[in-house]
Motif scaffolding. Sequence first.
Motif, PDB file in Angstrom:
ATOM      1  N   THR A 548      -0.384 -13.136   4.674  1.00 47.38           N
ATOM      2  CA  THR A 548      -1.374 -14.314   4.523  1.00 47.38           C
ATOM      3  C   THR A 548      -1.157 -15.135   3.225  1.00 47.38           C
ATOM      4  O   THR A 548      -1.341 -14.473   2.163  1.00 47.38           O
ATOM      5  CB  THR A 548      -2.630 -14.119   4.794  1.00 47.38           C
ATOM      6  N   PRO A 549      -0.820 -16.507   3.208  1.00 46.08           N
ATOM      7  CA  PRO A 549      -0.745 -17.324   2.236  1.00 46.08           C
ATOM      8  C   PRO A 549      -1.917 -17.012   0.812  1.00 46.08           C
ATOM      9  O   PRO A 549      -3.212 -17.212   1.630  1.00 46.08           O
ATOM     10  CB  PRO A 549      -0.567 -18.609   2.484  1.00 46.08           C
ATOM     11  N   GLY A 550      -1.921 -16.728  -0.338  1.00 48.33           N
ATOM     12  CA  GLY A 550      -2.955 -16.387  -1.224  1.00 48.33           C
ATOM     13  C   GLY A 550      -3.365 -15.170  -1.154  1.00 48.33           C
ATOM     14  O   GLY A 550      -4.241 -14.700  -2.119  1.00 48.33           O
ATOM     15  N   ASP A 551      -2.880 -14.011  -0.387  1.00 48.04           N
ATOM     16  CA  ASP A 551      -3.503 -12.830  -0.268  1.00 48.04           C
ATOM     17  C   ASP A 551      -2.811 -12.122  -1.806  1.00 48.04           C
ATOM     18  O   ASP A 551      -1.557 -12.181  -1.966  1.00 48.04           O
ATOM     19  CB  ASP A 551      -2.950 -11.966   0.990  1.00 48.04           C
ATOM     20  N   LYS A 552      -3.518 -11.231  -2.280  1.00 54.74           N
ATOM     21  CA  LYS A 552      -3.160 -10.654  -3.597  1.00 54.74           C
ATOM     22  C   LYS A 552      -3.355  -9.053  -3.452  1.00 54.74           C
ATOM     23  O   LYS A 552      -3.203  -8.602  -4.517  1.00 54.74           O
ATOM     24  CB  LYS A 552      -3.974 -11.156  -4.724  1.00 54.74           C
ATOM     25  N   ASP A 553      -3.293  -8.556  -2.271  1.00 54.76           N
ATOM     26  CA  ASP A 553      -3.409  -7.225  -1.984  1.00 54.76           C
ATOM     27  C   ASP A 553      -2.212  -6.498  -2.392  1.00 54.76           C
ATOM     28  O   ASP A 553      -0.973  -6.973  -2.053  1.00 54.76           O
ATOM     29  CB  ASP A 553      -3.734  -6.766  -0.682  1.00 54.76           C
ATOM     30  N   VAL A 554      -2.188  -5.276  -3.150  1.00 61.20           N
ATOM     31  CA  VAL A 554      -1.219  -4.322  -3.475  1.00 61.20           C
ATOM     32  C   VAL A 554      -0.538  -3.507  -2.387  1.00 61.20           C
ATOM     33  O   VAL A 554      -1.690  -2.704  -2.138  1.00 61.20           O
ATOM     34  CB  VAL A 554      -1.572  -3.802  -4.807  1.00 61.20           C
ATOM     35  N   VAL A 555       0.510  -3.511  -2.188  1.00 56.84           N
ATOM     36  CA  VAL A 555       0.943  -2.714  -1.118  1.00 56.84           C
ATOM     37  C   VAL A 555       1.277  -1.135  -1.486  1.00 56.84           C
ATOM     38  O   VAL A 555       1.696  -0.841  -2.556  1.00 56.84           O
ATOM     39  CB  VAL A 555       2.157  -3.256  -0.449  1.00 56.84           C
ATOM     40  N   SER A 556       0.662  -0.179  -0.968  1.00 57.68           N
ATOM     41  CA  SER A 556       0.765   1.084  -1.503  1.00 57.68           C
ATOM     42  C   SER A 556       1.822   2.032  -0.738  1.00 57.68           C
ATOM     43  O   SER A 556       2.595   1.514  -0.007  1.00 57.68           O
ATOM     44  CB  SER A 556      -0.563   1.869  -1.404  1.00 57.68           C
ATOM     45  N   GLN A 557       1.776   3.166  -0.757  1.00 59.61           N
ATOM     46  CA  GLN A 557       2.680   4.246  -0.103  1.00 59.61           C
ATOM     47  C   GLN A 557       3.942   4.093  -0.430  1.00 59.61           C
ATOM     48  O   GLN A 557       4.938   3.548   0.367  1.00 59.61           O
ATOM     49  CB  GLN A 557       2.542   4.039   1.515  1.00 59.61           C
ATOM     50  N   LYS A 558       4.327   4.225  -1.657  1.00 52.21           N
ATOM     51  CA  LYS A 558       5.569   4.110  -2.244  1.00 52.21           C
ATOM     52  C   LYS A 558       6.182   3.093  -1.979  1.00 52.21           C
ATOM     53  O   LYS A 558       7.514   3.102  -1.625  1.00 52.21           O
ATOM     54  CB  LYS A 558       6.474   5.495  -1.616  1.00 52.21           C
ATOM     55  N   GLY A 559       5.764   1.940  -2.303  1.00 51.52           N
ATOM     56  CA  GLY A 559       6.286   0.603  -2.035  1.00 51.52           C
ATOM     57  C   GLY A 559       6.797   0.258  -0.657  1.00 51.52           C
ATOM     58  O   GLY A 559       7.505  -0.880  -0.580  1.00 51.52           O
ATOM     59  N   PHE A 560       6.372   0.930   0.343  1.00 50.87           N
ATOM     60  CA  PHE A 560       6.373   0.408   1.648  1.00 50.87           C
ATOM     61  C   PHE A 560       5.868  -1.109   1.933  1.00 50.87           C
ATOM     62  O   PHE A 560       4.797  -1.163   1.748  1.00 50.87           O
ATOM     63  CB  PHE A 560       5.955   1.370   2.678  1.00 50.87           C
ATOM     64  N   GLY A 561       6.546  -2.082   2.379  1.00 48.54           N
ATOM     65  CA  GLY A 561       6.200  -3.418   2.292  1.00 48.54           C
ATOM     66  C   GLY A 561       6.415  -4.375   1.187  1.00 48.54           C
ATOM     67  O   GLY A 561       6.217  -5.618   1.378  1.00 48.54           O
ATOM     68  N   VAL A 562       6.718  -3.855   0.119  1.00 43.80           N
ATOM     69  CA  VAL A 562       7.086  -4.751  -1.030  1.00 43.80           C
ATOM     70  C   VAL A 562       8.161  -5.595  -0.768  1.00 43.80           C
ATOM     71  O   VAL A 562       8.051  -6.651  -0.998  1.00 43.80           O
ATOM     72  CB  VAL A 562       7.327  -3.894  -2.381  1.00 43.80           C
ATOM     73  N   ALA A 563       9.346  -4.930  -0.202  1.00 44.02           N
ATOM     74  CA  ALA A 563      10.262  -5.973   0.008  1.00 44.02           C
ATOM     75  C   ALA A 563       9.978  -6.894   1.111  1.00 44.02           C
ATOM     76  O   ALA A 563      10.325  -8.062   1.089  1.00 44.02           O
ATOM     77  CB  ALA A 563      11.684  -4.970   0.606  1.00 44.02           C
ATOM     78  N   LEU A 564       9.072  -6.474   2.172  1.00 46.78           N
ATOM     79  CA  LEU A 564       8.596  -7.479   3.443  1.00 46.78           C
ATOM     80  C   LEU A 564       7.861  -8.520   2.447  1.00 46.78           C
ATOM     81  O   LEU A 564       7.989  -9.739   2.818  1.00 46.78           O
ATOM     82  CB  LEU A 564       8.092  -6.713   4.134  1.00 46.78           C
ATOM     83  N   LYS A 565       7.047  -8.200   1.656  1.00 52.43           N
ATOM     84  CA  LYS A 565       6.182  -9.297   0.875  1.00 52.43           C
ATOM     85  C   LYS A 565       6.894 -10.062   0.270  1.00 52.43           C
ATOM     86  O   LYS A 565       6.751 -11.389   0.242  1.00 52.43           O
ATOM     87  CB  LYS A 565       5.128  -8.638   0.199  1.00 52.43           C
TER      88      LYS A 565
END
Length: 604
Positions: A548-565
């Motif tokens: 979602t635009p403006g969301d600042k949540d940090v992705v956990s679980q060894k970086g899973f989702g960081v590339a997607l974000k």
Amino acid sequence: MKLIRKSVHDKLEHLNLRFRIVLSFILIIMCATILIAATMIYFNRSIIEKLLEDSSNQSMEESDSEITGVFSSINQIYYTLNSQPFYKILEKDPALSDFQQMKIVLRYENELKESLIANNLQRTVTGIFLYGGGDNYTYIGNGTLEDVSVEEQDWYMKFKQTGDNRFLYGPKEKEILLKYANADQIFLYMRYWNIPESEGIRKAESPFIMFVLNRDVFEQIFAQFTGKEQGVFVKNENGDIFYFGEFQPEQVTEISEIIQSEGFSNNETYTGTNWFVVPKHNLATSWDMYTVQPIGTVFSKLYAMIETTIVITLLTLGVAILLWLLMSRKIVMPITTLNRLIATMEEENDAFITVTGKDELGQIGDRFNSMKRKIQEMNARMYLLSVQEKDAQLSALQSQINPHFLYNTLDNIYCIAQIEEISSIEDLSQNLSEMMRYSVDMKQRLVPVSKEIEHVKNYIRIINVRFDESIHLEVNVEEGLEDCLMLKLILQPLVENAWNHGILLKKNHRGNIWLHIFEEEDALYAEVKDDGAGITDKRCAEINKMFTPGDKDVVSQKGFGVALKNVNSRIQLYCGGKYGLHIAPGPQEGCVVTVKLRKETAVS
């Protein structure tokens, strides 16, 4: 014209602020005065015209009602005469003496006069002419008859031609039967007389009853609505104006021309330069009646009210200008002082405005001082930023050495692999070299879909060399979409995510990845689906919320989702908030990532 506008503009530019404020104030008041006067004239004129039209219509309705009532009473007498054997008054019985014959005539005359008195028409109807055909006629009333042949008269022929055998004759007609009567003082109202044919009436003849009407009665009806401010004109069915109230000869001529003109409608009110005319048609007589009022009289009170308003407005304007001149000095003086202080600030870099009061001038001075401090701080930051930027440029120049060194090394490995005929090393070095060139070359932000897919295939080839053909990639691109443009390095991170967090977690490290490129509602979609270890609905909801635009949540679980974000952020920065990624569990197992992009072509 341009020179005049330029000259006026230059003069206004050189005026000081105070005079420009005063001039603007005067122009606003003048425009408001003109607008108010024009609005008053328009709306009040419309209202007055409507009131006058209603008043005139009411007057004409009363006249119309009275005239119709007169003719209704006359018709009542006519129906009485027509339904009774009144025609016997014309009989010449040889067996009766002249005295007996006269006695019969006197009896019928008395009955007729009594009927006139009963209907209050003794003054309106001055005589009745009874015609039975040929020389068989008689007259009852004031005056005497001429010896005349009725059938030879034009008015008799007109009477016979009327469909309802009804005819209103006069005034100003010359063929009058009565010796005593003035043609301008009577009307002749004729109606068919029902006499049986057994009485000797020929079929070609039209017997009639003629009522001689006193014109003064009708003029009195019109005169009660005539005064200093209005008058009445009456036109008969022949188009002759026979009554025009108390107007001057030249006024009668002018109004008659208006009424007789082709452009004048008998159904609409006429508002001219000099006259206000309201028409009314009387069905009983076929007369057209017109109430006429002079425009000057009609709108005199309106014009007087407008003049008074303008005078009051001008006086108010004069007083307002004097007050504004006094007030403008107090308003402009602080601005002039502030202008001098700002000039001092421009000349001296460390100079600030000395604030002595808490009024508006003091508040403006405080804000100018604060603004100058912020500008000085911003200039300092910009200077540091420029220094850092130069350092970054130097570092970038130095970093270009490493990619070139890596490309040369990979080329050397590729050449050695060809010489030694080691195909696996040859393919691996070639794929890695192409991937490095594609990734490091950032000159182009947008690339064709085909190039992005080729980059994905190079990545899969390297993985398959390392893990012994563990990934099967299936690509499906809808026809015509290969040349569409898309953001660079979008698909490879999604395929890498499917390998690292899906297929690699399976026991045998083997699986399938499906890449589908399609178009829907003018948007370009890319769907990456795998049959890996899968993902829960809860985890999908967390990651989709992160998109979602403006969301600042940090992705956990060894970086899973960081590339997607990161991929999602790049898409939304370039395409907008309604575009980006969406992740969902697969139909049976694995995961599905859908990419929505703005469709672009090489032409656009």
